[in-house]
Motif scaffolding. Structure first.
Motif, mmCIF file in Angstrom:
data_model
loop_
_atom_site.group_PDB
_atom_site.id
_atom_site.type_symbol
_atom_site.label_atom_id
_atom_site.label_comp_id
_atom_site.label_asym_id
_atom_site.label_seq_id
_atom_site.Cartn_x
_atom_site.Cartn_y
_atom_site.Cartn_z
ATOM 1 N N SER A 90 -35.309 -19.646 -22.085
ATOM 2 C CA SER A 90 -34.051 -20.386 -22.096
ATOM 3 C C SER A 90 -33.808 -21.016 -23.457
ATOM 4 C CB SER A 90 -34.069 -21.472 -21.013
ATOM 5 O OG SER A 90 -34.120 -20.909 -19.731
ATOM 6 N N ALA A 146 -32.652 -16.562 -16.486
ATOM 7 C CA ALA A 146 -31.918 -16.837 -15.246
ATOM 8 C C ALA A 146 -32.639 -16.252 -14.037
ATOM 9 C CB ALA A 146 -30.499 -16.284 -15.344
ATOM 10 N N GLN A 198 -27.852 -19.456 -11.247
ATOM 11 C CA GLN A 198 -28.611 -18.465 -12.014
ATOM 12 C C GLN A 198 -28.108 -17.050 -11.732
ATOM 13 O OE1 GLN A 198 -30.646 -19.722 -14.388
ATOM 14 N NE2 GLN A 198 -29.912 -21.647 -13.505
ATOM 15 N N TYR A 233 -25.067 -16.734 -13.677
ATOM 16 C CA TYR A 233 -25.430 -16.590 -15.083
ATOM 17 C C TYR A 233 -25.729 -15.134 -15.427
ATOM 18 C CZ TYR A 233 -25.989 -21.539 -16.439
ATOM 19 O OH TYR A 233 -25.780 -22.842 -16.773
ATOM 20 N N GLU A 245 -23.742 -13.461 -18.244
ATOM 21 C CA GLU A 245 -24.476 -13.053 -19.447
ATOM 22 C C GLU A 245 -24.344 -11.544 -19.669
ATOM 23 O OE1 GLU A 245 -26.499 -14.811 -21.618
ATOM 24 O OE2 GLU A 245 -26.243 -16.797 -20.719
ATOM 25 N N SER A 298 -21.430 -26.009 -15.225
ATOM 26 C CA SER A 298 -22.222 -25.077 -16.026
ATOM 27 C C SER A 298 -21.584 -23.695 -16.029
ATOM 28 C CB SER A 298 -23.651 -24.984 -15.490
ATOM 29 O OG SER A 298 -24.353 -26.191 -15.693
ATOM 30 N N GLU A 330 -20.464 -21.647 -19.212
ATOM 31 C CA GLU A 330 -20.958 -20.283 -19.433
ATOM 32 C C GLU A 330 -19.802 -19.303 -19.620
ATOM 33 O OE1 GLU A 330 -23.904 -17.314 -19.888
ATOM 34 O OE2 GLU A 330 -24.036 -19.504 -19.888
#
Length: 202
Positions: A12, A34, A53, A56, A60, A128, A132
């Motif tokens: 991370s 994640a 996560q 994420y 991502e 978050s 993101e």
């Protein structure tokens, strides 16, 4: 679990540092971290964090795809990922979505799961996700939101007896400040470089 947490912490931290440096390797580092944190949060009953996560990983992956597609055409003079200020409408919409998500996810986990700190976990998860999403669009404002979210995360993880993760998020506050400073400076440099002077414009 401590060894897995340590590995997740390192990945991370690496992912955030690479994001500060505007290096495209931030995306795969974020995906692996994640995956590890999804398992950790499931073990400590931070279910909103576990859902975060999973989100994420999707975001991502999307950011990695976008950066690969735009690698040739959207790089600045330093040949790093291009950054930009957030449009006012996008900022307001993102914050409203964060607030709505906090209420919806908090009510869900408080009512139907044995979640620890359901409302705080849900609020941090929701905002978050907003940060993101802004990251995938390379908005400079992501760093301001990350600073606020990470401050609250330090308190939550310390309370949940995850000292390595609490220390990680304390480091994230510093990295987020550095990211905000550097991205704003580089954006100003790019704008000044690309703006023609009076003599050049004739």
């Amino acid at each position: 679990m401590r060894s897995i947490e340590a590995c997740a912490v390192m990945l991370s931290a690496l992912g955030v540092w690479l994001n500060v440096r505007r290096n495209r390797l931030c995306w795969p580092a974020g995906i692996v971290s994640a995956l590890l944190y999804g398992w950790i949060f499931w073990r400590v009953r931070l279910y909103s964090g576990m859902v975060l996560q999973c989100a994420y990983i999707a975001l991502e992956t999307d950011g990695w795809r976008r950066s690969s597609i735009q690698h040739a055409s959207h790089r600045d003079v330093s040949r790093r990922m291009h950054v930009m200020p957030i449009p006012r409408r996008m900022c307001v919409l993102g914050l409203l979505c964060g607030a709505a998500g906090s209420v919806a996810l908090g009510a869900l986990t408080a009512q139907f799961a044995d979640a620890a700190l359901p409302w705080l976990d849900a609020t941090l998860t929701s905002f978050s996700l907003v940060a993101e999403f802004w990251k995938t669009r390379r908005y400079i404002a992501q760093w301001r939101l990350w600073i606020a979210v990470n401050c609250a995360y330090v308190v939550m993880f310390a309370f949940e007896n995850l000292p390595l993760t609490a220390a990680l998020y304390a480091g994230f506050i510093v990295l987020s400040y550095i990211g905000l400073r550097d991205w704003k400076r580089d954006d100003s440099l790019i704008r000044n470089t690309s703006t023609p002077t009076a003599s050049q414009s004739g």
